[in-house]
Design a protein around this motif. Structure first.
Motif, PDB file in Angstrom:
ATOM      1  N   ASN A 248       0.825  -1.209   0.000  1.00 42.41           N
ATOM      2  CA  ASN A 248       0.000   0.000   0.000  1.00 42.41           C
ATOM      3  C   ASN A 248       0.857   1.256   0.000  1.00 42.41           C
ATOM      4  O   ASN A 248       0.524   2.236  -0.657  1.00 42.41           O
ATOM      5  N   LYS A 249       1.962   1.218   0.719  1.00 42.40           N
ATOM      6  CA  LYS A 249       2.867   2.378   0.767  1.00 42.40           C
ATOM      7  C   LYS A 249       3.480   2.622  -0.611  1.00 42.40           C
ATOM      8  O   LYS A 249       3.560   3.770  -1.074  1.00 42.40           O
ATOM      9  N   LYS A 250       3.919   1.552  -1.279  1.00 43.94           N
ATOM     10  CA  LYS A 250       4.493   1.686  -2.617  1.00 43.94           C
ATOM     11  C   LYS A 250       3.440   2.217  -3.608  1.00 43.94           C
ATOM     12  O   LYS A 250       3.745   3.055  -4.451  1.00 43.94           O
TER      13      LYS A 250
ATOM     14  N   LYS B  25       3.660   5.678  -5.769  1.00 40.24           N
ATOM     15  CA  LYS B  25       3.543   5.697  -7.229  1.00 40.24           C
ATOM     16  C   LYS B  25       2.453   6.672  -7.675  1.00 40.24           C
ATOM     17  O   LYS B  25       2.623   7.399  -8.650  1.00 40.24           O
ATOM     18  N   SER B  26       1.336   6.659  -6.978  1.00 41.25           N
ATOM     19  CA  SER B  26       0.225   7.542  -7.380  1.00 41.25           C
ATOM     20  C   SER B  26       0.527   9.005  -7.053  1.00 41.25           C
ATOM     21  O   SER B  26       0.000   9.901  -7.716  1.00 41.25           O
ATOM     22  N   ALA B  27       1.376   9.257  -6.067  1.00 36.48           N
ATOM     23  CA  ALA B  27       1.739  10.638  -5.713  1.00 36.48           C
ATOM     24  C   ALA B  27       2.769  11.202  -6.683  1.00 36.48           C
ATOM     25  O   ALA B  27       2.866  12.409  -6.857  1.00 36.48           O
ATOM     26  N   ALA B  28       3.551  10.329  -7.318  1.00 42.11           N
ATOM     27  CA  ALA B  28       4.610  10.801  -8.214  1.00 42.11           C
ATOM     28  C   ALA B  28       4.115  11.140  -9.580  1.00 42.11           C
ATOM     29  O   ALA B  28       3.105  11.064 -10.026  1.00 42.11           O
TER      30      ALA B  28
END
Length: 124
Positions: free
Chosen positions: A115-117, A121-124
């Motif tokens: 979930n952290k990864k 990814k979605s924030a980048a």
């Protein structure tokens, strides 16, 4: 409102399952609440929790898994240390318990990392 119903039913689910564990280790403690009634309450509260769960409004998956696993592990050890006896595999001298605890912790950590990864990814 739906979120509060979910939170209350989740707490009641946890309480019902805790009482089931107490019944396993001390069968004569609550004679008015049989194991069958406790399981029925558990499944009713669990169903309400599932129906009212909203993944957009709650981060419960990330916050609950590991603490609940640790809670029930400590509960089993505590109930046995204060003199509880059980014939179920939920005994500290049974390897099934320790395998289940280790598997639960490993799956929770694995899910949290994934979930952290995904969030990164979605924030980048």
């Amino acid at each position: 409102m739906k979120l509060w119903i979910n939170r209350i039913s989740s707490i009641l689910t946890l309480a019902a399952l805790t009482m089931v564990f107490v019944r396993f280790f001390f069968p004569d403690v609550t004679p008015f609440l049989t194991t069958g009634i406790l399981f029925i309450l558990f499944f009713v509260f669990l169903a309400v929790s599932i129906v009212t769960f909203d993944p957009k409004a709650s981060k419960r998956d990330e916050l609950v898994g590991l603490p609940v696993t640790i809670y029930f592990s400590v509960l089993v050890v505590f109930l046995q240390l204060i003199g509880g006896k059980t014939d179920t595999p939920l005994s500290i001298d049974q390897p099934f318990l320790w395998i289940a605890i280790a598997l639960g912790i490993w799956l929770d950590i694995k899910r949290t990392r994934k979930n952290k990864k995904d969030r990164e990814k979605s924030a980048a």
